[in-house]
Write an enzyme that holds these catalytic residues in place. Structure first.
Site, PDB file in Angstrom:
ATOM      1  CG  HIS A   1      -1.164  -8.325  -0.229  1.00  0.00           C
ATOM      2  ND1 HIS A   1      -0.680  -7.055  -0.084  1.00  0.00           N
ATOM      3  CD2 HIS A   1      -2.456  -8.182  -0.641  1.00  0.00           C
ATOM      4  CE1 HIS A   1      -1.624  -6.183  -0.397  1.00  0.00           C
ATOM      5  NE2 HIS A   1      -2.698  -6.845  -0.750  1.00  0.00           N
TER       6      HIS A   1
ATOM      7  CE1 TYR B   1      -3.236  -2.839   0.182  1.00  0.00           C
ATOM      8  CE2 TYR B   1      -3.247  -2.683   2.557  1.00  0.00           C
ATOM      9  CZ  TYR B   1      -3.661  -3.289   1.401  1.00  0.00           C
ATOM     10  OH  TYR B   1      -4.523  -4.349   1.464  1.00  0.00           O
TER      11      TYR B   1
HETATM   12  P1  NAD Z   1     -13.371   0.284   1.335  1.00  0.00           P
HETATM   13  O1  NAD Z   1     -14.534  -0.410   0.747  1.00  0.00           O
HETATM   14  O2  NAD Z   1     -13.169   0.204   2.782  1.00  0.00           O
HETATM   15  O3  NAD Z   1     -13.445   1.800   0.834  1.00  0.00           O
HETATM   16  C1  NAD Z   1     -12.476   2.733   1.176  1.00  0.00           C
HETATM   17  C2  NAD Z   1     -12.841   4.094   0.590  1.00  0.00           C
HETATM   18  O4  NAD Z   1     -14.007   4.575   1.240  1.00  0.00           O
HETATM   19  C3  NAD Z   1     -11.753   5.128   0.828  1.00  0.00           C
HETATM   20  O5  NAD Z   1     -11.778   6.072  -0.232  1.00  0.00           O
HETATM   21  C4  NAD Z   1     -12.219   5.795   2.104  1.00  0.00           C
HETATM   22  O6  NAD Z   1     -11.668   7.078   2.245  1.00  0.00           O
HETATM   23  C5  NAD Z   1     -13.717   5.821   1.879  1.00  0.00           C
HETATM   24  N1  NAD Z   1     -14.527   5.889   3.122  1.00  0.00           N
HETATM   25  C6  NAD Z   1     -14.320   5.264   4.305  1.00  0.00           C
HETATM   26  N2  NAD Z   1     -15.278   5.588   5.191  1.00  0.00           N
HETATM   27  C7  NAD Z   1     -16.122   6.430   4.548  1.00  0.00           C
HETATM   28  C8  NAD Z   1     -17.302   7.104   4.930  1.00  0.00           C
HETATM   29  N3  NAD Z   1     -17.806   6.968   6.154  1.00  0.00           N
HETATM   30  N4  NAD Z   1     -17.916   7.885   4.011  1.00  0.00           N
HETATM   31  C9  NAD Z   1     -17.419   8.028   2.762  1.00  0.00           C
HETATM   32  N5  NAD Z   1     -16.299   7.412   2.335  1.00  0.00           N
HETATM   33  C10 NAD Z   1     -15.658   6.624   3.222  1.00  0.00           C
HETATM   34  O7  NAD Z   1     -12.081  -0.266   0.568  1.00  0.00           O
HETATM   35  P2  NAD Z   1     -10.569  -0.537   0.970  1.00  0.00           P
HETATM   36  O8  NAD Z   1      -9.946   0.603   1.690  1.00  0.00           O
HETATM   37  O9  NAD Z   1      -9.915  -1.043  -0.248  1.00  0.00           O
HETATM   38  O10 NAD Z   1     -10.672  -1.780   1.951  1.00  0.00           O
HETATM   39  C11 NAD Z   1     -10.535  -1.680   3.334  1.00  0.00           C
HETATM   40  C12 NAD Z   1      -9.219  -2.233   3.837  1.00  0.00           C
HETATM   41  O11 NAD Z   1      -9.214  -3.649   3.709  1.00  0.00           O
HETATM   42  C13 NAD Z   1      -7.967  -1.761   3.091  1.00  0.00           C
HETATM   43  O12 NAD Z   1      -7.522  -0.505   3.576  1.00  0.00           O
HETATM   44  C14 NAD Z   1      -7.016  -2.891   3.379  1.00  0.00           C
HETATM   45  O13 NAD Z   1      -6.488  -2.715   4.679  1.00  0.00           O
HETATM   46  C15 NAD Z   1      -7.935  -4.108   3.361  1.00  0.00           C
HETATM   47  N6  NAD Z   1      -7.982  -4.766   2.015  1.00  0.00           N
HETATM   48  C16 NAD Z   1      -7.161  -5.812   1.787  1.00  0.00           C
HETATM   49  C17 NAD Z   1      -7.147  -6.433   0.542  1.00  0.00           C
HETATM   50  C18 NAD Z   1      -6.227  -7.585   0.295  1.00  0.00           C
HETATM   51  O14 NAD Z   1      -5.566  -8.038   1.200  1.00  0.00           O
HETATM   52  N7  NAD Z   1      -6.140  -8.102  -0.894  1.00  0.00           N
HETATM   53  C19 NAD Z   1      -7.979  -5.980  -0.482  1.00  0.00           C
HETATM   54  C20 NAD Z   1      -8.833  -4.928  -0.217  1.00  0.00           C
HETATM   55  C21 NAD Z   1      -8.832  -4.322   1.046  1.00  0.00           C
END
Ligand code: NAD
Length: 323
Positions: A128, A63
């Site tokens: 990952h 990331y």
């Molecule tokens: P998400 O669905 O959590 O969306 C994140 C987006 O939504 C960001 O732009 C954030 O600023 C916004 N957001 C958060 N809260 C909000 C709110 N209350 N109102 C409006 N917008 C809001 O997607 P993500 O960040 O990709 O997934 C969450 C976490 O999960 C990642 O940060 C990561 O740690 C993990 N993840 C891991 C993998 C993997 O291991 N392959 C893949 C995807 C996500």
């Protein structure tokens, strides 16, 4: 005497003995993958998360090309909260330079991550996005290397992550029982896609903890919409945009609705949502508390489900193998 404020629920993570807050802090936005974030904003968001009962933080060297780990490390340290009060997961095998799940690389990787995070150990070390390499390498080389890191005390538990759900049983059926403690699935348990549900009984039978990430479908279920790199089809993006606009018109917030929907299945230990500001932390925690105390807004939920019906469970290709 005033009643105590409701707290974020804690849920058990498989057989690990860990209890994770039902909302986890996804730190990929701290690597600026969803837009700019200052160090001050990152520190404030993490401190507020800890204050409001979030005890789980997820990051990866991938990331923001290691920036997320560095920012999270600084922010956790700045919070002054003691190490045993929060749970940290990071990952190995996926880097800015590409994928490398060799035993040598993942063994080096954890030391680099610990240095960036300013920690002596992580709670969970995930492989990952394993769908991008041979799953047999994960089974025969990577997991045995991670088991040695577990023995050395550098990680307490081992996990695997990726998009296609078929990767999880493929690997879990081929490693010794208990070798993998946790899976992290993303974009498969939110209003537009609930396919993770079918896998939950199998994971439960194996004692494997379930982390479900991206309840906002990586920005699809937000008012401001997804980032430019989002892999969804134009049809899926348009349907989510229409659903967000419908909620706004009715004075509702699609992100709150999506958070509450994702929390509804208790076999999922935590939903990991990416956050980069105090405001988002507060909104997401209060959505969870409102869900626990008042429940879901079923009227707007069924309207949104109707709008998303033509794209329900639509996903996108990821990796080198078909499942
Ligand atoms: P998400 O669905 O959590 O969306 C994140 C987006 O939504 C960001 O732009 C954030 O600023 C916004 N957001 C958060 N809260 C909000 C709110 N209350 N109102 C409006 N917008 C809001 O997607 P993500 O960040 O990709 O997934 C969450 C976490 O999960 C990642 O940060 C990561 O740690 C993990 N993840 C891991 C993998 C993997 O291991 N392959 C893949 C995807 C996500």
């Amino acid at each position: 005497m005033a009643a105590a404020a409701p707290k974020l629920e804690l849920r058990p993570l498989g057989n690990t003995g860990l209890k994770l807050s039902s909302v986890g802090f996804g730190a990929s936005p701290l690597g600026r993958v969803f837009g700019p974030v200052s160090e001050e904003e990152a520190i404030a968001a993490v401190s507020q998360a800890l204050r409001l009962g979030i005890n789980f933080f997820d990051t990866s060297p991938y990331y923001g090309s290691t920036l997320s780990e560095k920012m999270l490390g600084k922010a956790l340290k700045a919070s002054g909260v003691s190490r045993n009060e929060y749970i940290v997961s990071t990952k190995c095998g996926r880097y800015k330079e590409g994928f490398d799940f060799s035993a040598e690389r993942v063994t080096k990787s954890i030391d680099e991550s610990l240095e960036r995070l300013q920690l002596d150990y992580v709670d969970i070390l995930h492989c990952h996005d394993i769908e991008f390499v041979s799953l047999d390498q994960i089974v025969n080389e990577t997991i045995p290397a991670l088991l040695k890191l577990k023995e050395a005390g550098k990680t307490r538990f081992i996990g695997i992550t990726g998009l296609p759900l078929g990767i999880f049983p493929y690997v879990l059926d081929r490693v010794p029982p208990g070798a993998i403690d946790v899976i992290l699935s993303y974009c498969h348990y939110s209003i537009n896609d609930t396919t993770l549900e079918d896998l939950l009984p199998y994971l439960k039978s194996k004692g494997v903890g379930v982390i479900s990430a991206s309840p906002l479908a990586m920005g699809l279920l937000t008012e401001s919409g997804p980032p430019e790199w989002h892999p969804a089809s134009p049809e899926l993006k348009a349907a989510c945009e229409a659903a967000a606009a419908h909620c706004k018109e009715k004075g509702k917030n699609i992100s709150k609705l999506a958070m509450q929907y994702a929390l509804s299945n208790k076999d999922i230990a935590t939903i990991l949502v990416g956050m980069n500001s105090v405001k988002q932390v507060e909104e997401n925690v209060s959505a969870a508390i409102e869900f626990a105390t008042v429940g879901e807004d079923n009227e707007i939920l069924s309207e949104v489900e109707e709008i998303l019906k033509p794209v329900k469970n639509q996903t996108w290709p990821s990796g080198i193998q078909q499942f």
